[in-house]
Enzyme design. Sequence first.
Site, PDB file in Angstrom:
ATOM      1  N   LYS A  11       0.858  -1.125   0.002  1.00 25.19           N
ATOM      2  CA  LYS A  11      -0.116   0.129  -0.039  1.00 25.19           C
ATOM      3  C   LYS A  11       0.977   1.270   0.108  1.00 25.19           C
ATOM      4  O   LYS A  11       2.069   0.970  -0.335  1.00 25.19           O
ATOM      5  CB  LYS A  11      -1.089   0.059   1.033  1.00 25.19           C
ATOM      6  N   GLY A 180      -7.286  -4.862   6.748  1.00 21.95           N
ATOM      7  CA  GLY A 180      -6.526  -3.801   7.545  1.00 21.95           C
ATOM      8  C   GLY A 180      -7.605  -3.749   8.958  1.00 21.95           C
ATOM      9  O   GLY A 180      -7.183  -2.747   9.857  1.00 21.95           O
ATOM     10  N   SER A 219      -6.128  -9.310   6.414  1.00 20.82           N
ATOM     11  CA  SER A 219      -5.842  -9.448   7.903  1.00 20.82           C
ATOM     12  C   SER A 219      -4.924 -10.951   7.805  1.00 20.82           C
ATOM     13  O   SER A 219      -5.190 -11.644   9.040  1.00 20.82           O
ATOM     14  CB  SER A 219      -6.665  -9.257   9.114  1.00 20.82           C
TER      15      SER A 219
HETATM   16  P1  PGA Z   1      -4.125  -6.363   5.270  1.00 20.19           P
HETATM   17  O1  PGA Z   1      -4.480  -5.970   3.896  1.00 20.19           O
HETATM   18  O2  PGA Z   1      -3.390  -7.711   5.230  1.00 20.19           O
HETATM   19  O3  PGA Z   1      -3.515  -5.096   6.001  1.00 20.19           O
HETATM   20  O4  PGA Z   1      -5.811  -6.797   5.753  1.00 20.19           O
HETATM   21  C1  PGA Z   1      -4.707  -7.039   2.635  1.00 20.19           C
HETATM   22  C2  PGA Z   1      -4.938  -6.264   1.458  1.00 20.19           C
HETATM   23  O5  PGA Z   1      -5.532  -5.069   1.191  1.00 20.19           O
HETATM   24  O6  PGA Z   1      -4.475  -6.571   0.351  1.00 20.19           O
END
Ligand code: PGA
Length: 258
Positions: A11, A180, A219
């Site tokens: 990200k 997230g 997550s």
């Molecule tokens: P996360 O994000 O592992 O932080 O939940 C996954 C993603 O958005 O690809």
Amino acid sequence: MRNKLVAGNWKMNGSIAQNKALLDGVAAGFAALLSSGDTAKGVQCAVCVPFPYLFQAQSVLQGSKLAWGAQNLSQYEKGAYTGEVSASMLRDFACRYVIVGHSERRALYGESDAIVADKFEAAINAGLIPILCVGETLAEREANVTEQVVARQLDAVIVKCGAASLAKAVVAYEPVWAIGTGKTASPEQAQAVHAFVRNKIAQLDGAVADGLQILYGGSMKASNAVELLSMADIDGGLIGGAALDADEFLAICRAAQR
Ligand code: PGA
């Protein structure tokens, strides 16, 4: 048997200094995993970094077993599209993957199913492997329309590019409510959607469906990866937060070994 793919989605995080430590750490750790005899079998690993750091990722990772990629691309080849980045530019930095249709792009930047399909096509045409993200919001799950939403998102791509195009792509099921948030889909919840995706594609092309890597994202971390990755149709992970920590990310790669 399908290989597992563990792909990091950084990200909008990082700096040249932070990335250096993270990329070095992940590359060294993955190399160690690969050289430790029978481990790392069937596991591929990639990091999708912000555009400005593609050159850095390429410099650090070339010659390693890690692939790299971007998190978005333009649907257009070139021209008057200020601020956009084309597929051929990503190829210039030897990207293997590009994330397409991440829920944050859909929700925050107005990427419709049609735009996502155009971007998917641009990636395929350039020889990049699109990681096509699909997934429902919490409201959609609660309204029991998860399968309709995922089917609609897949159909946009299938209608435009054909089911055969999925032979050159990866699908990531990312329930929006799990991204997230620390809330992970249970292995059974995730498996049910993954099986739905594979069955849907199998109705069009059995061989493509069999070979398709379907990643889970939302997550995923070292502590839940083994359970998730043991499900029949979960072929890896698209990892956000946990990809920013080399040890955590490598632990997920280890969990993906057969
Ligand atoms: P996360 O994000 O592992 O932080 O939940 C996954 C993603 O958005 O690809």
